[in-house]
Design a protein around this motif. Structure first.
Motif, PDB file in Angstrom:
ATOM      1  N   LEU A 628       0.791  -1.341   0.059  1.00 38.36           N
ATOM      2  CA  LEU A 628      -0.015  -0.065   0.041  1.00 38.36           C
ATOM      3  C   LEU A 628       0.951   1.147  -0.148  1.00 38.36           C
ATOM      4  CD1 LEU A 628      -2.711  -0.893   2.542  1.00 38.36           C
ATOM      5  CD2 LEU A 628      -3.119  -0.950   0.037  1.00 38.36           C
ATOM      6  N   SER A 629       1.853   1.148   0.701  1.00 34.05           N
ATOM      7  CA  SER A 629       2.666   2.543   0.762  1.00 34.05           C
ATOM      8  C   SER A 629       3.335   2.646  -0.539  1.00 34.05           C
ATOM      9  CB  SER A 629       3.886   2.279   2.067  1.00 34.05           C
ATOM     10  OG  SER A 629       4.565   1.140   1.702  1.00 34.05           O
ATOM     11  N   SER A 630       3.487   1.441  -1.221  1.00 34.74           N
ATOM     12  CA  SER A 630       4.217   1.658  -2.552  1.00 34.74           C
ATOM     13  C   SER A 630       3.449   2.495  -3.730  1.00 34.74           C
ATOM     14  CB  SER A 630       4.771   0.328  -3.274  1.00 34.74           C
ATOM     15  OG  SER A 630       5.509  -0.373  -2.061  1.00 34.74           O
ATOM     16  N   TYR A 631       2.448   2.698  -3.319  1.00 30.03           N
ATOM     17  CA  TYR A 631       1.471   3.386  -4.283  1.00 30.03           C
ATOM     18  C   TYR A 631       0.734   4.407  -3.536  1.00 30.03           C
ATOM     19  CZ  TYR A 631       1.936  -0.830  -6.878  1.00 30.03           C
ATOM     20  OH  TYR A 631       2.687  -2.035  -7.524  1.00 30.03           O
ATOM     21  N   GLN A 632       0.398   5.376  -4.524  1.00 29.83           N
ATOM     22  CA  GLN A 632      -0.323   6.528  -4.084  1.00 29.83           C
ATOM     23  C   GLN A 632      -1.643   6.259  -4.100  1.00 29.83           C
ATOM     24  OE1 GLN A 632       0.904   9.073  -2.543  1.00 29.83           O
ATOM     25  NE2 GLN A 632       3.194   8.204  -2.671  1.00 29.83           N
ATOM     26  N   LEU A 633      -2.159   5.745  -3.336  1.00 29.55           N
ATOM     27  CA  LEU A 633      -3.961   5.402  -3.207  1.00 29.55           C
ATOM     28  C   LEU A 633      -4.597   6.349  -2.594  1.00 29.55           C
ATOM     29  CD1 LEU A 633      -3.499   1.380  -2.821  1.00 29.55           C
ATOM     30  CD2 LEU A 633      -3.756   2.749  -4.886  1.00 29.55           C
TER      31      LEU A 633
END
Length: 752
Positions: A628-633
């Motif tokens: 989750l932290s790898s993506y800007q969600l």
DNA sequence: TGAACCTGTCATCCT
DNA sequence: GGAGGATGACAGGTT
């Protein structure tokens, strides 16, 4: 003597079972002597069950399987513990040696009234088996000592004296072959290592017969002397032996008597068990060494009573018969429950009366007239109750089977798998029947957000279809994660097609080629685009895959991991396809892409979640957070992702929970079956034991009658069995004491 | 069409 | 306090 001991132990166990079935707690303390078959019957199954369940529990724990508090293993374990405790309570019968010894004597002296006994009606094998009775192992060391010494004479008073004992020998001069055979058999059985038994042929019945209440001492080994006495008694009219008569009937001073003389009487309470339960107070009030066979069938007091009785070093036999018309009132003070000693004469009428009395007994009326195969009054009313219970269990079983239905029953039969097999099946290739496979297919249409098929996911572009780790086409050995590429995955669509061929055979849809499927995948349009662009490279290596090894321990079918739509369609049954067509009518559905997508899949697609639901669900929490932290969600995406993960895990949990329920049901059914079998086995043993007890009782009655028919006082009058008792004291002394003298001695002892 | 069953989902509790 | 397992309850779909 070893085999004698063995058989005797079996007899004790039978009695223990009987008493246990009557709700009594018995303690034999003879586990080391239990024959293997008895171990299997009494201790073995439960012990083995417990051990197996221990083993199962340990294996489950060693395998890393979590053990739920409501786990079947735990439940079975505790159940087994209860069963074990119950079964162990069966071996706590502590029978006073004197009583059983008396039985032995009685068995060999089955003398019909007015004549010498005929051979027992039992088959020869049973007869021998019944005769091979050794004293109960009250003191194991003592018993071992006896065993080591090889004493056949352990028949009598083993608890106190250490001298070799001799079996009773009766060889009447009166040529009666039956009696000779009886005693010779007894000799052979009880004293095989002492074949040279002195045959006493002379006896003076008129010498030193003390009927005034003084004890009559026997200056020899108790039973041998008794045997001698009996031996002489039979021919007493022919060759009286003053010395022996004196030895047998010499009445010692009560003060010289051993303090613990045990009057023992062949009580009819062997037959009538219910009154004995009500006579506990009588027994309690009586002298501590008052024994009768009813005590063996007493309830909770039995243990204490027997424990105390086993400390006695001698015993006495209070012999009297019902035909003497002696009531127990005048004898009860002597510790003998004469109230219950309504010894019937060994004739048919009395036997019938006895049977009726037993049947009238509320709690322990054992005899039922129609069940006796050997013509003995052995059928039991409580057995009827047991049979009623069995019948109820049978009806319940039928009801259960009917309620479950044939399908369920068949499934239960098919799903009799072990724990290990369960996990193998669960993690392996789906071996369910087509119907269940169809159910699995149905899941792809569910609203579950757990359709993590990568073919439907944004990662579908690099994941081969049908390679989902828990799909019905995955192999047990390698639950390949779905994100493995077609090259990496050993379970390509070719293998899928093989399975599909097996399922659908010549279905025309099988002609769908891999290219077509790929085209469909392209039509579906991955939300996240090319996964190789979205996912870090490390998500594709085996290192990441190893992080999913824990999935192998999930004990359920991850059927929600459905393959590609096209593949799924090919696998569908006609009804399912019809259902699918029905869904086509719905707006928004596109059969080529989102038809089988579940709600969360669609939501994920709508929100353009850049990774698959399966990854969302199965990633470890750390990896998931990293992902989750790898993506800007956006918040909406994050919420959806977390909901998908939560629902997915809860779905797995629900599947596991339901499977556990099913396993519990199977386990309980198996346990019921085992218990039913064990119960029926115990009933059979109980029936046999009671039959043996009846026979032994009859023999004991005959023995008492025969003994006193040959005992005479100083005046040559026949002793009244109701007024005298035979007492076997220490130093191998057998005395005939009057009831009054016995009463006085007990009073003196009580005063002390 | 309704019952039975299956499955997913939610809520809740617990670890 | 969050994550997740367990489970009852409910709803929807299927047979």
């Amino acid at each position: 003597m070893l085999y004698v001991k063995k058989d005797f132990t079996e007899g004790l166990i039978q009695i223990a079972i009987l008493l246990s079935l009557c709700g009594l707690r018995v303690d034999l303390g003879m586990e080391p002597y239990l024959p293997h078959s008895w171990h299997d019957m009494i201790l073995g199954p439960t012990s083995a069950l417990t051990q197996n369940q221990f083993h199962n529990l340990r294996n489950r724990l060693e395998e890393g399987h979590s053990l739920h508090p409501k786990s079947v293993d735990l439940e079975q374990f505790f159940t087994s513990r209860r069963l074990l405790g119950w079964a162990r309570s069966l071996d706590r019968l502590q029978v006073p040696p004197v009583e059983l010894e008396t039985w032995v004597v009685q068995q060999e002296l089955e003398l019909p009234p007015g004549g010498f006994p005929a051979r027992p009606s039992l088959p020869e094998t049973e007869d021998i088996e019944a005769d091979r009775i050794v004293p109960p192992v009250e003191n194991q060391a003592e018993d071992e000592e006896l065993s080591d010494d090889g004493r056949s004479g352990a028949l009598l008073c083993q608890t106190s004296h250490t001298e070799p004992l001799q079996p009773p020998v009766l060889v009447p001069e009166n040529p009666c072959s039956d009696l000779e055979l009886q005693w010779q058999d007894l000799l052979d059985i009880l004293q095989p290592e002492n074949p040279n038994v002195e045959m006493m042929t002379s006896f003076n019945p008129t010498l030193d017969i003390g009927t005034s209440g003084a004890f009559q001492d026997v200056e020899s080994d108790p039973l041998p002397q008794l045997s001698k006495s009996l031996d002489c008694v039979v021919p007493q009219a022919h060759q009286p032996d003053p010395h022996l008569q004196h030895g047998l009937l010499d009445t010692p001073n009560p003060s010289e008597l051993p303090p613990d003389l045990l009057p023992l009487t062949p009580s009819t309470e062997l037959d009538d068990h219910s009154p004995t339960l009500n006579r506990r107070a009588t027994l309690r009030n009586s002298a501590p060494y008052s024994l009768n066979y009813t005590d063996l069938l007493a309830d909770n007091d039995l243990e204490d009573f027997v424990m105390g009785a086993n400390n006695f070093t001698s015993f006495s036999m209070n012999l009297f018969t019902q035909e003497d018309g002696m009531e127990s009132e005048n004898l009860s003070d002597f510790g003998v429950n004469f109230q219950s000693c309504d010894l019937p004469a060994p004739n048919i009428q009395q036997k019938n009366n006895l049977t009726q009395d037993l049947l009238a007994s509320p709690s322990c009326a054992f005899l039922l007239p129609e069940e006796d195969e050997d013509g003995l009054p052995s059928p039991l009313t409580d057995l009827l109750e047991d049979l009623n219970i069995l019948e109820g269990m049978r009806l319940l079983d039928i009801a259960l089977e009917e309620g479950l239905g044939p399908d369920m029953a068949a499934r239960l039969g098919e799903e009799a798998y072990t724990d290990g097999e369960t996990f193998q099946q669960e993690t392996g290739r789906d071996q369910r029947p087509p119907s269940q496979k169809k159910d699995g297919q149905d899941e792809m249409d569910s609203d579950s957000g757990l359709s993590v098929d990568f073919s439907h996911s944004p990662a579908s572009s690099y994941v081969s279809e049908g390679s989902t780790p828990y799909s019905s086409t995955s192999t047990p050995s390698t639950p390949s994660p779905s994100w493995v590429s077609a090259v990496e995955s050993p379970f390509s669509e070719d293998e899928d097609r093989e399975d599909e061929d097996d399922i659908l055979g010549s279905d025309m849809e099988l002609e769908v080629t891999v290219k077509q499927e790929k085209l469909e995948e392209e039509e579906m349009g991955a939300v996240g685009g090319d996964v190789k662009q979205v996912f870090p490279a490390n998500y594709m290596d085996h290192k990441l895959l190893h992080s999913f090894n824990w999935l192998e321990h999930i004990g359920h079918d991850h059927t929600y991991n459905q393959p590609l739509l096209s593949t799924s369609r090919r696998k569908m049954a006609p009804k399912q396809r019809r259902s699918l067509r029905h869904h086509k009518a719905k707006p928004y559905h596109n059969i080529s892409d989102t038809e089988n997508w579940n709600r969360d899949e669609r939501r994920a697609q709508a929100l353009k979640i850049p990774f698959s639901n399966e990854l969302i669900i199965h990633l470890p929490v750390e990896d998931f957070n990293d992902l989750l932290s790898s993506y800007q969600l956006t918040d909406e995406q994050l919420t959806l992702v977390r909901d998908i993960r939560r629902r997915g895990k809860n779905k797995i949990a629900a599947q596991n929970c339901r499977k556990r329920k099913h396993d519990v049901l199977l386990s309980l059914e198996s346990e019921v079956s085992d218990l039913r079998h064990h119960f029926s086995q115990l009933l059979r043993e109980k029936r046999e034991t009671l039959r043996h007890i009846q026979e032994m009782k009859q023999r004991l009655r005959a023995l008492h009658k025969e003994i006193f028919s040959h005992l005479k006082d100083e005046d040559g009058r026949q002793l009244n069995a109701t007024e005298h008792v035979l007492q076997f004291g220490p130093n191998d002394r057998v005395t005939v004491a009057s009831v009054a003298a016995d009463k006085n001695s007990k009073k003196q002892k009580d005063k002390k």
